[in-house]
Design an enzyme around this catalytic site. Structure first.
Site, PDB file in Angstrom:
ATOM      1  N   GLY A  50      36.379  13.007  11.386  1.00 21.17           N
ATOM      2  CA  GLY A  50      35.196  12.398  10.663  1.00 21.17           C
ATOM      3  C   GLY A  50      34.293  11.541  11.631  1.00 21.17           C
ATOM      4  O   GLY A  50      32.923  11.394  11.249  1.00 21.17           O
ATOM      5  N   GLU A 104      36.208   4.438  11.264  1.00 19.52           N
ATOM      6  CA  GLU A 104      36.512   5.379  10.102  1.00 19.52           C
ATOM      7  C   GLU A 104      34.944   5.954   9.848  1.00 19.52           C
ATOM      8  O   GLU A 104      33.796   5.324   9.789  1.00 19.52           O
ATOM      9  CB  GLU A 104      36.677   4.605   8.862  1.00 19.52           C
ATOM     10  CG  GLU A 104      38.602   4.954   8.746  1.00 19.52           C
ATOM     11  CD  GLU A 104      38.794   6.417   8.522  1.00 19.52           C
ATOM     12  OE1 GLU A 104      37.865   7.315   8.417  1.00 19.52           O
ATOM     13  OE2 GLU A 104      40.064   6.573   8.110  1.00 19.52           O
ATOM     14  N   ASP A 105      35.048   7.346   9.305  1.00 16.67           N
ATOM     15  CA  ASP A 105      33.937   7.719   8.611  1.00 16.67           C
ATOM     16  C   ASP A 105      33.507   7.101   7.341  1.00 16.67           C
ATOM     17  O   ASP A 105      32.325   6.822   7.088  1.00 16.67           O
ATOM     18  CB  ASP A 105      33.992   9.543   8.544  1.00 16.67           C
ATOM     19  CG  ASP A 105      35.160   9.824   8.100  1.00 16.67           C
ATOM     20  OD1 ASP A 105      36.002   8.883   7.409  1.00 16.67           O
ATOM     21  OD2 ASP A 105      35.242  11.094   7.714  1.00 16.67           O
ATOM     22  N   ASP A 108      36.885   5.586   0.827  1.00 14.33           N
ATOM     23  CA  ASP A 108      36.770   6.318  -0.483  1.00 14.33           C
ATOM     24  C   ASP A 108      37.742   5.222  -1.233  1.00 14.33           C
ATOM     25  O   ASP A 108      37.481   4.303  -1.833  1.00 14.33           O
ATOM     26  CB  ASP A 108      36.867   7.637  -0.571  1.00 14.33           C
ATOM     27  CG  ASP A 108      36.642   8.278  -1.801  1.00 14.33           C
ATOM     28  OD1 ASP A 108      36.694   7.679  -2.735  1.00 14.33           O
ATOM     29  OD2 ASP A 108      36.569   9.430  -1.799  1.00 14.33           O
ATOM     30  N   LYS A 136      32.697   3.596  -0.251  1.00  9.36           N
ATOM     31  CA  LYS A 136      32.288   3.607  -1.839  1.00  9.36           C
ATOM     32  C   LYS A 136      33.063   2.550  -2.532  1.00  9.36           C
ATOM     33  O   LYS A 136      34.391   3.014  -3.019  1.00  9.36           O
ATOM     34  CB  LYS A 136      32.861   5.106  -2.282  1.00  9.36           C
ATOM     35  CG  LYS A 136      32.352   6.362  -1.483  1.00  9.36           C
ATOM     36  CD  LYS A 136      32.825   7.677  -2.062  1.00  9.36           C
ATOM     37  CE  LYS A 136      32.472   8.854  -1.495  1.00  9.36           C
ATOM     38  NZ  LYS A 136      32.934  10.183  -1.726  1.00  9.36           N
ATOM     39  N   PHE A 157      30.376  12.715  -3.543  1.00  9.04           N
ATOM     40  CA  PHE A 157      30.816  13.333  -2.505  1.00  9.04           C
ATOM     41  C   PHE A 157      29.798  13.699  -1.541  1.00  9.04           C
ATOM     42  O   PHE A 157      28.494  14.261  -1.945  1.00  9.04           O
ATOM     43  CB  PHE A 157      31.599  14.916  -3.008  1.00  9.04           C
ATOM     44  CG  PHE A 157      32.504  15.212  -1.823  1.00  9.04           C
ATOM     45  CD1 PHE A 157      33.540  14.815  -1.596  1.00  9.04           C
ATOM     46  CD2 PHE A 157      31.805  16.431  -0.918  1.00  9.04           C
ATOM     47  CE1 PHE A 157      34.265  15.405  -0.401  1.00  9.04           C
ATOM     48  CE2 PHE A 157      32.386  16.840   0.023  1.00  9.04           C
ATOM     49  CZ  PHE A 157      33.652  16.234   0.402  1.00  9.04           C
ATOM     50  N   VAL A 158      30.063  13.302  -0.292  1.00  6.54           N
ATOM     51  CA  VAL A 158      28.833  13.373   0.847  1.00  6.54           C
ATOM     52  C   VAL A 158      29.354  14.383   2.104  1.00  6.54           C
ATOM     53  O   VAL A 158      30.531  14.510   2.330  1.00  6.54           O
ATOM     54  CB  VAL A 158      28.190  12.360   1.414  1.00  6.54           C
ATOM     55  CG1 VAL A 158      27.408  11.466   0.060  1.00  6.54           C
ATOM     56  CG2 VAL A 158      29.331  11.386   1.952  1.00  6.54           C
ATOM     57  N   ASP A 164      32.965  16.390   6.304  1.00  5.64           N
ATOM     58  CA  ASP A 164      32.841  17.791   5.952  1.00  5.64           C
ATOM     59  C   ASP A 164      33.231  17.955   4.715  1.00  5.64           C
ATOM     60  O   ASP A 164      33.718  17.163   3.727  1.00  5.64           O
ATOM     61  CB  ASP A 164      33.806  18.723   6.974  1.00  5.64           C
ATOM     62  CG  ASP A 164      35.309  18.318   6.395  1.00  5.64           C
ATOM     63  OD1 ASP A 164      35.915  17.123   6.258  1.00  5.64           O
ATOM     64  OD2 ASP A 164      36.188  19.405   6.503  1.00  5.64           O
ATOM     65  N   ARG A 170      30.090  19.197   9.338  1.00  2.00           N
ATOM     66  CA  ARG A 170      30.238  18.138  10.201  1.00  2.00           C
ATOM     67  C   ARG A 170      29.207  18.012  11.097  1.00  2.00           C
ATOM     68  O   ARG A 170      28.736  16.825  11.732  1.00  2.00           O
ATOM     69  CB  ARG A 170      31.623  18.192  11.133  1.00  2.00           C
ATOM     70  CG  ARG A 170      32.988  18.034  10.370  1.00  2.00           C
ATOM     71  CD  ARG A 170      33.924  17.757  11.102  1.00  2.00           C
ATOM     72  NE  ARG A 170      35.119  18.065  10.400  1.00  2.00           N
ATOM     73  CZ  ARG A 170      36.095  17.126   9.869  1.00  2.00           C
ATOM     74  NH1 ARG A 170      35.291  15.939   9.517  1.00  2.00           N
ATOM     75  NH2 ARG A 170      37.027  17.530   9.147  1.00  2.00           N
TER      76      ARG A 170
HETATM   77  P1  IMP Z   1      40.309   7.375   1.290  1.00  2.00           P
HETATM   78  O1  IMP Z   1      41.674   7.632   1.648  1.00  2.00           O
HETATM   79  O2  IMP Z   1      40.505   8.284  -0.189  1.00  2.00           O
HETATM   80  O3  IMP Z   1      39.594   6.356   1.536  1.00  2.00           O
HETATM   81  O4  IMP Z   1      39.655   8.657   1.919  1.00  2.00           O
HETATM   82  C1  IMP Z   1      39.163   8.857   3.286  1.00  2.00           C
HETATM   83  C2  IMP Z   1      39.016  10.093   3.808  1.00  2.00           C
HETATM   84  O5  IMP Z   1      38.702  11.047   2.992  1.00  2.00           O
HETATM   85  C3  IMP Z   1      37.984   9.879   4.695  1.00  2.00           C
HETATM   86  O6  IMP Z   1      38.227   9.724   6.212  1.00  2.00           O
HETATM   87  C4  IMP Z   1      37.279  11.304   4.643  1.00  2.00           C
HETATM   88  O7  IMP Z   1      37.891  12.212   5.596  1.00  2.00           O
HETATM   89  C5  IMP Z   1      37.595  11.901   3.213  1.00  2.00           C
HETATM   90  N1  IMP Z   1      36.580  11.665   2.419  1.00  2.00           N
HETATM   91  C6  IMP Z   1      36.586  10.495   1.099  1.00  2.00           C
HETATM   92  N2  IMP Z   1      35.341  10.939   0.727  1.00  2.00           N
HETATM   93  C7  IMP Z   1      34.577  11.863   1.333  1.00  2.00           C
HETATM   94  C8  IMP Z   1      33.280  12.503   1.096  1.00  2.00           C
HETATM   95  O8  IMP Z   1      32.597  11.841   0.226  1.00  2.00           O
HETATM   96  N3  IMP Z   1      33.018  13.501   1.886  1.00  2.00           N
HETATM   97  C9  IMP Z   1      33.963  13.932   2.862  1.00  2.00           C
HETATM   98  N4  IMP Z   1      35.134  13.494   3.160  1.00  2.00           N
HETATM   99  C10 IMP Z   1      35.612  12.213   2.228  1.00  2.00           C
END
Ligand code: IMP
Length: 180
Positions: A50, A104-105, A108, A136, A157-158, A164, A170
């Site tokens: 990402g 990181e992208d 969340d 977020k 969700f984006v 993606d 992407r």
């Molecule tokens: P986390 O572990 O919940 O912080 O999630 C991190 C990963 O989830 C990111 O590196 C993304 O790959 C994916 N992710 C979380 N939210 C989104 C979103 O809104 N769109 C796309 N991918 C997401």
């Protein structure tokens, strides 16, 4: 700029953050990193897939000496994070004593970054920080200190600009958010 709506798989998305804003925010982040790491020769660890667009645009704007390496964690298949700690693949550098910046992208729930930081700290870096394109804050489930955030967003969700939805989106140059 004209709003645009697109269909990806079963969902509709509409334009949310345009490329111009993304680049302006990344430019500010690069200036901050240049200041904070001027004498530190940081090692940037970009988390694939990402982060690829973010990393390219960020590092073109960073001017201090630095190294970049690409790592991979388990893939993210759906709209919700799984919460599992994922193994780091592709980390061949010895990070002991290095100043590491994870790229990181999106943060969340924070599970991914939390697990990643735990594993990196076991290798005794001099410091480790996180720079993320999106965050977020309302979704965060760990007391994470993410020092560098280009843009905070609500719990939507984006896709686009590297992010993606089940493999698609992407390549979009703007960021789109899901239409409920
Ligand atoms: P986390 O572990 O919940 O912080 O999630 C991190 C990963 O989830 C990111 O590196 C993304 O790959 C994916 N992710 C979380 N939210 C989104 C979103 O809104 N769109 C796309 N991918 C997401």
């Amino acid at each position: 700029m004209n709003p645009r709506t697109i269909q990806i798989h079963d969902c509709e998305f509409s334009t949310y953050i345009f490329e111009e804003e993304i680049i302006a925010r990344i430019t500010m982040l690069a200036e901050q990193l240049d200041k904070d790491y001027a004498e530190k020769r940081p090692l940037f660890l970009a988390v694939l897939n990402g982060s690829f667009m973010f990393v390219a645009d960020l590092l073109k704007r960073v001017s201090m000496p630095c190294e970049i390496s690409f790592i991979r964690l388990a893939s993210y298949q759906d709209m919700h994070s799984t919460g599992k700690v994922k193994e780091i693949l592709g980390l061949n550098e010895d990070i002991e004593g290095r100043h590491v910046v994870v790229l990181e992208d999106i943060v969340d729930t924070g599970h991914t970054v939390h697990g990643l930081l735990q594993q990196l700290r076991e290798r005794n870096p001099a410091s480790v920080e996180v720079a993320t394109l999106l965050m977020k804050p309302d979704c965060l489930q760990h007391p994470l200190d993410v020092k560098y955030v280009a843009r905070e967003i609500p719990n939507d969700f984006v896709v686009g600009y590297g992010l993606d939805y089940n493999g698609l989106g992407r390549n979009l140059r703007d960021i789109y958010k899901i239409v409920p």
